[in-house]
Each structure stands twice: as structure tokens, then as C-alpha cells.
Design a protein around this motif. Structure first.
Motif, PDB file in Angstrom:
ATOM      1  N   HIS A 166       0.841  -1.202   0.000  1.00 35.10           N
ATOM      2  CA  HIS A 166       0.000   0.000   0.000  1.00 35.10           C
ATOM      3  C   HIS A 166       0.869   1.241   0.000  1.00 35.10           C
ATOM      4  CE1 HIS A 166       0.653   1.153   4.226  1.00 35.10           C
ATOM      5  NE2 HIS A 166       0.606  -0.136   4.527  1.00 35.10           N
ATOM      6  N   CYS A 167       0.235   2.387  -0.210  1.00 33.60           N
ATOM      7  CA  CYS A 167       0.974   3.634  -0.417  1.00 33.60           C
ATOM      8  C   CYS A 167       0.966   4.582   0.775  1.00 33.60           C
ATOM      9  CB  CYS A 167       0.426   4.374  -1.643  1.00 33.60           C
ATOM     10  SG  CYS A 167       0.491   3.429  -3.166  1.00 33.60           S
ATOM     11  N   ASP A 194      -5.325   3.128  -4.392  1.00 34.83           N
ATOM     12  CA  ASP A 194      -4.858   2.365  -3.232  1.00 34.83           C
ATOM     13  C   ASP A 194      -6.026   1.799  -2.405  1.00 34.83           C
ATOM     14  OD1 ASP A 194      -2.949   1.189  -1.628  1.00 34.83           O
ATOM     15  OD2 ASP A 194      -2.358   3.034  -0.603  1.00 34.83           O
ATOM     16  N   THR A 212       6.523  -2.384   0.796  1.00 35.19           N
ATOM     17  CA  THR A 212       6.647  -1.433  -0.303  1.00 35.19           C
ATOM     18  C   THR A 212       7.289  -2.156  -1.481  1.00 35.19           C
ATOM     19  OG1 THR A 212       7.645   0.645  -1.032  1.00 35.19           O
ATOM     20  CG2 THR A 212       8.884  -0.631   0.584  1.00 35.19           C
ATOM     21  N   ASP A 215      10.295   3.028  -4.566  1.00 39.46           N
ATOM     22  CA  ASP A 215      10.110   4.441  -4.249  1.00 39.46           C
ATOM     23  C   ASP A 215       9.144   5.163  -5.180  1.00 39.46           C
ATOM     24  OD1 ASP A 215      11.924   4.211  -2.162  1.00 39.46           O
ATOM     25  OD2 ASP A 215      13.641   4.664  -3.455  1.00 39.46           O
ATOM     26  N   ARG A 217       5.457   5.463  -7.453  1.00 41.11           N
ATOM     27  CA  ARG A 217       4.053   5.028  -7.419  1.00 41.11           C
ATOM     28  C   ARG A 217       3.763   4.250  -8.701  1.00 41.11           C
ATOM     29  NH1 ARG A 217      -0.680   6.633  -4.675  1.00 41.11           N
ATOM     30  NH2 ARG A 217       0.555   8.178  -3.531  1.00 41.11           N
ATOM     31  N   ALA A 223       2.332  -2.849 -10.455  1.00 41.12           N
ATOM     32  CA  ALA A 223       2.627  -3.298  -9.091  1.00 41.12           C
ATOM     33  C   ALA A 223       2.503  -4.818  -8.991  1.00 41.12           C
ATOM     34  CB  ALA A 223       1.681  -2.623  -8.100  1.00 41.12           C
TER      35      ALA A 223
END
Length: 236
Positions: A166-167, A194, A212, A215, A217, A223
Motif C-alpha cells: 500500500h501507499c 490504493d 513497499t 520508491d 508510485r 505493481a
């Protein structure tokens, strides 16, 4: 020269012959120009590798004689991805293709508060999985489940290690550092925008480890591919 592999979903174990469906027959006979006496391979998607010889090169119902079969060990550890599908179908189809090539054994379309697409054409997606399985010379077809609400997935008795990417600016390990090689893995990838904060909290309550993927998005499908790749690298 490597032998071509064809999907034989409905083959009977121990059968002496098999008749390909029309699309597969056309590809075998018209595109690859196979004729009587040519050797081919069949995959049932369940781990059995069949050696075969073309006995009838009919372009609509090609028949092959089975000359041998081998059971291929299942991939270990098992890696599954629970991912929120995007509205753009082509992006998720790309993800499915690449995930299979990398070696994922299961995909769960995840329904979250921000999921854009909760329905999909299962037959089309299975065809993509089959094509990717054959192209990457694998013998197990990944399991594509029906869409599943996040809360339902949380209630399952899952074994192995579990991660959620998640962010939110919480302290998180990089996935490559968090993965324990050799263990079955379930990875959660959220939708565009997200996971909602309450969904992240719910996952943490059920023992999912926050991670993570780097770095920058990433788009949902990117992802997913990055997570598949990092887990595969940890299990190399």
C-alpha cells in the motif's frame, strides 16, 4: 527443435488418443503445418505432460495418438496474487499474461472499496492464461478464482506468508527483504487510488505484513508484475 505444446483441457488420463478442438486443430495443422507422423506435446494444465503423434491431420478435428505421459512436479512454493482489477481490461490482461510467465499459481480478482471493475469475461481470461502457460513451457494452469471481496478473503484460513502493498506513509519493509524464501505466499495489490485506510487496518489485523515495492508510485498492473518478480527472485 522443440516440440509444440497444445492444451488438452478435457483429456482423459491414460487415454490412447485425443481429438483436438477446432481452433487448436487449425493452429496445429494450418499454422504449424503438422502432418501425420509428426510428434507433438499435450498439456492438461494439471501437471501431466503427454507425448503424442499426429494420426489424423484433419484441420478441424486433428487426432493424436498418445505415446507416453509424465507427471511434472507442482511448482514450490505456491505464489498467489489477490489484485483489484482495473476498468481498462487490456491492462489486466497484460498483468495476467506476465504473472503466468513469471510463475504465479493463482490469481484472485479482489473487490475493494475503490475497485473499478467487479465483473470480467472468465472465458477470455482463461484463454490468456492458457496461452501464457503454453508459451512459457509450464504444465500447470494457474487458478483464476471468481471476484472476491476483501473481507471474505480475510476470513479464510490461509497458510504461508501474507503481504499487502500500500501507499500510506507507514513504516514498511521492501518486499524483497520481507519474503521468506520457500514459503507459500499470498500478495495483496490494491486498486488505482490504493486500499482505503480501513482496509489496510483490517489486513494488518489478520496478519498481513505491510510492504513497499519501491520508491515510485506504480499502476495496479505494474505493481502486480513487480510483486510477482520480486517474490520469484526471492525464491530463485
Amino acid at each position: 527443435m522443440e516440440l509444440p505444446v497444445f492444451y488438452a483441457k478435457d483429456i482423459t488420463p491414460g487415454a490412447g488418443s485425443y481429438t483436438m478442438d477446432e481452433p487448436t486443430s487449425k493452429y496445429c495443422i494450418q499454422v504449424l503445418r503438422k502432418v501425420k507422423g509428426d510428434a507433438v506435446l499435450l498439456a492438461d494444465g494439471k501437471g501431466t505432460r503427454y507425448e503424442a503423434i499426429v494420426t489424423d491431420d484433419h484441420r478441424k478435428k486433428c487426432v493424436v495418438g498418445i505415446t507416453g505421459q509424465t507427471t511434472v512436479p507442482a511448482p514450490v512454493p505456491a505464489v498467489r496474487m489477490a489484485i483489484a482489477f482495473t476498468k481498462n481490461a487490456s491492462r489486466m490482461e497484460w498483468f495476467l499474461e506476465k504473472a503466468v510467465e513469471i510463475g504465479v499459481q493463482g490469481i484472485i480478482p479482489l473487490i475493494t472499496l475503490r475497485t473499478e471493475k467487479e465483473k470480467f469475461k472468465a472465458e477470455r481470461l482463461e484463454n490468456i492464461l492458457v496461452s501464457a502457460m503454453l508459451q512459457s513451457k509450464q504444465w500447470y494452469l494457474p487458478v483464476l478464482s471468481g471476484p472476491l471481496p476483501l473481507e471474505t478473503l480475510m476470513g479464510r484460513d490461509e497458510k504461508g506468508q501474507r503481504f499487502i502493498a500500500h501507499c500510506l506513509p507507514d513504516q514498511k519493509q521492501h518486499l524483497l527483504d520481507a519474503v521468506q524464501p520457500g514459503k507459500d505466499t499470498l500478495m495483496l495489490i490494491g486498486p488505482e487510488g490504493d486500499f482505503a485506510p480501513q482496509e489496510i487496518e483490517l489486513a494488518l489485523q489478520y496478519g498481513f505484513v505491510p510492504v513497499t515495492l519501491g520508491d515510485t508510485r506504480l499502476r495496479t498492473e505494474t505493481a502486480g508484475v513487480v510483486a510477482c518478480t520480486l517474490i520469484a527472485a526471492a525464491n530463485r
